[in-house]
Design an enzyme around this catalytic site. Sequence first.
Site, mmCIF file in Angstrom:
data_model
loop_
_atom_site.group_PDB
_atom_site.id
_atom_site.type_symbol
_atom_site.label_atom_id
_atom_site.label_comp_id
_atom_site.label_asym_id
_atom_site.label_seq_id
_atom_site.Cartn_x
_atom_site.Cartn_y
_atom_site.Cartn_z
ATOM 1 N N LYS A 202 0.831 -1.225 0.000
ATOM 2 C CA LYS A 202 0.000 0.000 0.000
ATOM 3 C C LYS A 202 0.856 1.261 0.000
ATOM 4 O O LYS A 202 0.650 2.165 -0.786
ATOM 5 C CB LYS A 202 -0.857 0.095 1.265
ATOM 6 C CG LYS A 202 -1.955 -0.878 1.416
ATOM 7 C CD LYS A 202 -2.896 -0.478 2.545
ATOM 8 C CE LYS A 202 -2.257 -0.390 3.924
ATOM 9 N NZ LYS A 202 -1.939 -1.655 4.541
ATOM 10 N N ARG B 294 -9.786 2.108 8.596
ATOM 11 C CA ARG B 294 -9.458 0.719 8.901
ATOM 12 C C ARG B 294 -10.600 0.008 9.599
ATOM 13 O O ARG B 294 -10.451 -1.140 10.005
ATOM 14 C CB ARG B 294 -8.231 0.681 9.805
ATOM 15 C CG ARG B 294 -6.931 0.475 9.055
ATOM 16 C CD ARG B 294 -5.802 0.426 10.059
ATOM 17 N NE ARG B 294 -4.724 -0.433 9.676
ATOM 18 C CZ ARG B 294 -3.547 0.016 9.266
ATOM 19 N NH1 ARG B 294 -3.320 1.297 9.123
ATOM 20 N NH2 ARG B 294 -2.587 -0.845 8.997
ATOM 21 N N ARG C 197 11.181 -6.080 4.846
ATOM 22 C CA ARG C 197 10.853 -4.646 4.738
ATOM 23 C C ARG C 197 11.748 -3.780 5.637
ATOM 24 O O ARG C 197 11.964 -4.079 6.794
ATOM 25 C CB ARG C 197 9.381 -4.430 5.114
ATOM 26 C CG ARG C 197 8.980 -2.974 5.164
ATOM 27 C CD ARG C 197 7.506 -2.775 4.923
ATOM 28 N NE ARG C 197 6.685 -3.035 6.098
ATOM 29 C CZ ARG C 197 5.386 -2.775 6.134
ATOM 30 N NH1 ARG C 197 4.768 -2.302 5.060
ATOM 31 N NH2 ARG C 197 4.685 -3.044 7.215
ATOM 32 N N ARG D 277 10.569 -2.082 10.977
ATOM 33 C CA ARG D 277 9.504 -1.621 11.857
ATOM 34 C C ARG D 277 9.368 -2.592 13.016
ATOM 35 O O ARG D 277 9.370 -3.798 12.821
ATOM 36 C CB ARG D 277 8.180 -1.576 11.080
ATOM 37 C CG ARG D 277 8.024 -0.319 10.293
ATOM 38 C CD ARG D 277 6.805 -0.313 9.430
ATOM 39 N NE ARG D 277 5.592 -0.807 10.063
ATOM 40 C CZ ARG D 277 4.385 -0.592 9.554
ATOM 41 N NH1 ARG D 277 4.234 0.090 8.440
ATOM 42 N NH2 ARG D 277 3.316 -1.075 10.154
ATOM 43 N N ARG E 63 -2.353 -8.139 13.297
ATOM 44 C CA ARG E 63 -2.739 -7.160 12.279
ATOM 45 C C ARG E 63 -3.564 -7.823 11.174
ATOM 46 O O ARG E 63 -4.502 -7.235 10.637
ATOM 47 C CB ARG E 63 -1.489 -6.476 11.694
ATOM 48 C CG ARG E 63 -0.954 -5.392 12.625
ATOM 49 C CD ARG E 63 0.555 -5.310 12.583
ATOM 50 N NE ARG E 63 1.079 -4.564 11.487
ATOM 51 C CZ ARG E 63 2.317 -4.732 10.997
ATOM 52 N NH1 ARG E 63 3.128 -5.646 11.495
ATOM 53 N NH2 ARG E 63 2.739 -3.990 10.012
#
Length: 221
Positions: free
Chosen positions: A16, A91, A130, A163, A175
């Site tokens: 995203k 969300r 990531r 992260r 999540r």
Amino acid sequence: MINPILIIFGPVGSGKGTQAELLVKNFGIVHISPGDMLRDEVKNNSPEAAVIKKCMEAGELVPFAITDELVRRRLELPDVEKGIIFDGYPRALEQAKTLVGMLQKKGKSVTKVISLKLDFQEILNRLSSRLICLNCRAIYSTKVNPPKVEGVCDKCGSPLTKRADDQEENSIKERMKVYTEETSQVLDYFEKLGIVEEFDASGTIDEIHDKIYLSLSMDFA
Ligand code: AMP
């Protein structure tokens, strides 16, 4: 081209943020990401920093009183007239209704919801590689989009970091659970308005961007 108000939607790790950055660059619209704004609140040690940090590390949604207020304040800035891409917002169904109300007050509405689709195994692969820059918010992948110099942001030279919420499998699972249980209702809500378009997010960054770009160009030409 009209100034679109877009929402980019998809599970954690679906790209995203990366796709939003490309759309910002190519359509000249502004990027509104509560995740980035919340990380800034923590970095700047705002009064809500402790609550925000606790929720984020647990992979839970931050109280809406905080997130909605950040978005409401952001919408007061004049640059939103160029068009917007919301990334990570709304969300939950309640937030979707709040957003539609906030936009309505300004005589605006959501133009299109970009829904990225990706399977769980690919999500885990992507999150494990990531890296983000806490200074300029650039996103990298050690596998498919590495920085030129290991651990250093190409754009601003700051050190890159993983992260905190990508390191914990429990946080990732939480999540995903939150996404499935709550966020899918948001998609249903916008589907009823007939403004959702799905994109397969398993290709390369450029392949996915090209598909989205083409579709938006046809819509807004
Ligand atoms: P993101 O950077 O979009 O993946 O968001 C990281 C974390 O910030 C999420 O796991 C939540 O804890 C929090 N967060 C981001 N967006 C929202 C939102 N719209 N509502 C509540 N919490 C959010």
